[in-house]
Design a protein around this motif. Structure first.
Motif, PDB file in Angstrom:
ATOM      1  N   MET A  34      48.319  -7.772   7.783  1.00 13.17           N
ATOM      2  CA  MET A  34      48.540  -9.100   7.284  1.00 13.17           C
ATOM      3  C   MET A  34      49.383  -8.785   6.076  1.00 13.17           C
ATOM      4  O   MET A  34      49.357  -8.113   5.270  1.00 13.17           O
ATOM      5  N   THR A  35      50.561  -9.603   6.135  1.00 13.25           N
ATOM      6  CA  THR A  35      51.633  -9.661   5.184  1.00 13.25           C
ATOM      7  C   THR A  35      51.514 -10.704   4.033  1.00 13.25           C
ATOM      8  O   THR A  35      51.399 -11.846   4.282  1.00 13.25           O
ATOM      9  N   GLY A  36      51.170 -10.247   2.612  1.00 13.26           N
ATOM     10  CA  GLY A  36      51.461 -10.922   1.715  1.00 13.26           C
ATOM     11  C   GLY A  36      50.455 -12.407   1.822  1.00 13.26           C
ATOM     12  O   GLY A  36      50.705 -13.371   1.548  1.00 13.26           O
ATOM     13  N   TRP A  86      45.816 -11.644  14.878  1.00 12.08           N
ATOM     14  CA  TRP A  86      47.043 -12.135  14.731  1.00 12.08           C
ATOM     15  C   TRP A  86      47.564 -11.645  13.541  1.00 12.08           C
ATOM     16  O   TRP A  86      47.183 -11.306  12.641  1.00 12.08           O
ATOM     17  N   THR A  87      49.232 -11.621  13.396  1.00  7.87           N
ATOM     18  CA  THR A  87      49.732 -11.227  12.259  1.00  7.87           C
ATOM     19  C   THR A  87      50.124 -12.374  11.370  1.00  7.87           C
ATOM     20  O   THR A  87      50.401 -13.655  11.985  1.00  7.87           O
ATOM     21  N   ALA A  90      60.075 -11.786   4.074  1.00  4.52           N
ATOM     22  CA  ALA A  90      58.546 -12.016   4.609  1.00  4.52           C
ATOM     23  C   ALA A  90      58.343 -11.833   6.173  1.00  4.52           C
ATOM     24  O   ALA A  90      57.083 -10.998   6.230  1.00  4.52           O
ATOM     25  N   PHE A  91      59.391 -11.748   6.603  1.00  2.00           N
ATOM     26  CA  PHE A  91      58.952 -11.484   8.181  1.00  2.00           C
ATOM     27  C   PHE A  91      59.373  -9.926   8.495  1.00  2.00           C
ATOM     28  O   PHE A  91      59.395  -9.534   9.742  1.00  2.00           O
ATOM     29  N   ALA A 101      59.506  -7.098  16.433  1.00  2.00           N
ATOM     30  CA  ALA A 101      58.240  -7.126  15.638  1.00  2.00           C
ATOM     31  C   ALA A 101      57.128  -6.368  16.479  1.00  2.00           C
ATOM     32  O   ALA A 101      57.014  -6.202  17.602  1.00  2.00           O
ATOM     33  N   PRO A 102      56.003  -5.886  15.722  1.00  2.00           N
ATOM     34  CA  PRO A 102      54.920  -5.423  16.297  1.00  2.00           C
ATOM     35  C   PRO A 102      54.200  -6.373  17.339  1.00  2.00           C
ATOM     36  O   PRO A 102      54.506  -7.540  16.928  1.00  2.00           O
TER      37      PRO A 102
END
Length: 123
Positions: A1-3, A23-24, A46-47, A70-71
Motif C-alpha cells: 500500500m502506498t502512502g 488491491w494496490t 504517487a503512482f 506496474a505490479p
C-alpha cells in the motif's frame, strides 16, 4: 500500500476497506498543487510511474489504462486528497484530470482488475 496515511490517518477508512484484498492503494496528495506541472509530478511520484511517463494528459491516460509497468494486482484504489486548491487554481486542468480518471475507471469497469478513484473531502 502506498502512502495510505497510517492506521489513524485521513485515508484509514478507505484503505481499510480494501485491506486484505490484494488491491494496490495509491494515495495521491495534491495539497499545495496549483498547476499541471506539479499535478503531473505528484502523479509520477504517487503512482511510481515509469521514467518514460511524458507528464501530459495523454501519457497519464495511457499509464492508467495500461498498467503493464506496474505490479499485478486484482484491483487498484486511488485516493485523492488535498485536491480542492488545485481545483480552484486551475479549474480547466482539474476538469481534465477528472476526465482522465473517469475514463480510466470506465476502461477497467468490466475488467478482472478494476480501478477506482475516490476524492477525499476531508483533510
Amino acid at each position: 500500500m502506498t502512502g495510505a496515511g497510517g492506521p489513524d490517518g485521513p485515508l484509514a477508512g478507505v484503505a481499510g476497506a480494501v485491506r486484505g484484498t490484494g488491491w494496490t492503494t495509491v494515495a495521491l496528495d495534491l495539497g499545495g498543487v496549483r498547476d499541471k506541472g506539479a499535478f503531473m509530478d505528484r502523479c509520477a511520484t504517487a503512482f511510481t510511474l515509469p521514467r518514460w511517463f511524458g507528464r501530459n494528459w495523454d501519457a497519464l491516460a495511457d499509464c492508467l489504462t495500461d498498467p503493464s509497468w506496474a505490479p499485478t494486482a486484482p484491483g487498484r484504489l486511488v485516493v485523492v486528497t488535498g485536491w480542492q486548491e488545485y481545483a480552484r487554481e486551475a479549474p480547466g486542468d482539474w476538469e481534465t484530470a477528472q476526465d482522465v480518471f473517469a475514463a480510466a475507471v470506465d476502461h477497467w469497469r468490466a475488467a478482472d482488475a478494476p480501478l477506482e478513484v475516490v476524492l477525499a473531502l476531508g483533510a
